[in-house]
Design an enzyme around this catalytic site. Structure first.
Site, PDB file in Angstrom:
ATOM      1  N   ARG A  50       0.760  -1.231  -0.135  1.00  7.23           N
ATOM      2  CA  ARG A  50      -0.001  -0.079   0.025  1.00  7.23           C
ATOM      3  C   ARG A  50       0.814   1.274  -0.046  1.00  7.23           C
ATOM      4  O   ARG A  50       1.828   1.128   0.448  1.00  7.23           O
ATOM      5  CB  ARG A  50      -0.804  -0.101   1.279  1.00  7.23           C
ATOM      6  N   ASP A  52      -0.016   5.449   1.027  1.00  4.92           N
ATOM      7  CA  ASP A  52      -1.075   6.380   1.596  1.00  4.92           C
ATOM      8  C   ASP A  52      -1.560   7.428   0.873  1.00  4.92           C
ATOM      9  O   ASP A  52      -0.798   7.742  -0.281  1.00  4.92           O
ATOM     10  CB  ASP A  52      -0.426   6.772   3.104  1.00  4.92           C
ATOM     11  N   ARG A 223       7.625   7.511   7.545  1.00  7.24           N
ATOM     12  CA  ARG A 223       7.280   8.948   7.644  1.00  7.24           C
ATOM     13  C   ARG A 223       7.529   9.261   8.837  1.00  7.24           C
ATOM     14  O   ARG A 223       7.823  10.573   9.251  1.00  7.24           O
ATOM     15  CB  ARG A 223       5.635   9.287   7.138  1.00  7.24           C
TER      16      ARG A 223
END
Length: 283
Positions: A50, A52, A223
């Site tokens: 994935r 985001d 992040r």
């Protein structure tokens, strides 16, 4: 029936991430729509992972099975004529029947980009975070070393993570620096070395690329690492604090979650398959 793998690049700015969601507008949705328009098949893509909302990919890998007789070498061009301008299929491969883009990935590399020049770059603003003051790059590199290896990364994942285990392995991590041109303030307002040396001793301007290579990642992991390293670069925390933050297994001990636009899925590697590896450093 054939098993097909796509190598996809995308600008994630206007999407809610890669994976399909009830609200739609994801990269996966656009790819599946393009495949339907081309082949008439309603397929379900398996992505390597994935990304985001707002996160980009230089090299996302997605696989699917098809009954279509379209030659493998024709898929990329045909799909690109049916995709939005911010999604590009770079190449297409026929892969073994058992291949799965996520399950068979050996490792992935993410890149996080920080521009710490005074003036943001208009043409790269979608792919980097602007930090208008210099950073201590060597301190950031020293802090990063504490994260290499297998650890519980609970301090570096969102409380919304649903994974039963937060143990992950970072295989490699490094920082590359594109140094700002040494020029005077009148000819280059983004940089004045003498002024910076007086006000920010030991710190540098330029564009920093943080690379994190691992066998798997948690929700917001890169992040949060980037946000914590920014605090190291600013001098708010010492490099050795990274080890203490990691050992605490407490999200509250780490720094903020850095903005999504600086993050890109950079590379995905598979055993005995050439897909996922790219030689250039740019999109």
């Amino acid at each position: 029936m054939r098993n097909i793998a796509l190598i996809v690049s995308y600008d994630g700015t206007d999407y809610y991430g890669f994976q399909s969601q009830p609200g739609g507008n994801t990269v996966q949705d656009k790819l599946e729509e393009a495949i339907y328009k081309l082949s008439g098949e309603e397929i379900r893509l398996n992505g390597s992972g994935r990304t985001d909302a707002g996160v980009h990919a230089r090299c996302q890998v997605a696989s699917f099975t098809t009954n279509s007789t379209i030659p493998t070498e024709r898929w990329a061009i045909a799909l690109n004529t049916r995709l939005p301008q911010d999604i590009v299929v770079q190449s297409v491969y026929q892969v073994p029947d058992e291949f799965h883009a996520r399950h068979h990935a050996l490792n992935k590399t993410y890149r996080y980009t920080i521009n710490c020049n005074r003036v943001r770059d208009l043409f790269r603003r979608r792919y980097e975070v602007h930090h208008p003051t210099p950073l201590d790059v060597e301190a950031m590199r020293a802090g990063l070393k504490h994260l290499i290896g297998e650890h519980d990364f609970s301090s570096f994942t969102s409380p919304l993570s649903t994974k039963p285990s937060h143990v992950r392995t970072i295989l490699e991590s490094w920082i590359e620096l594109e140094e700002a041109e040494a020029d005077n303030l009148q000819t280059n307002p983004a940089y004045d070395r003498a002024w910076d040396e007086r006000h920010y001793p030991g710190k540098q301007r330029g564009v920093l690329h943080l690379y994190v290579k691992g066998s798997g990642f948690l929700y917001n992991m890169v992040r949060i690492i980037a946000g914590t390293l920014l605090q190291v670069g600013e001098g708010k925390i010492a490099p050795e604090e990274m080890a203490r933050i990691l050992a605490a297994r407490d999200r509250a001990k780490a720094g903020p979650t850095a903005m999504p636009n600086g993050l890109s899925l950079w590379e995905v590697v598979y055993e005995d398959l050439p897909i996922g590896r790219r030689k250039t450093n740019d999109f």
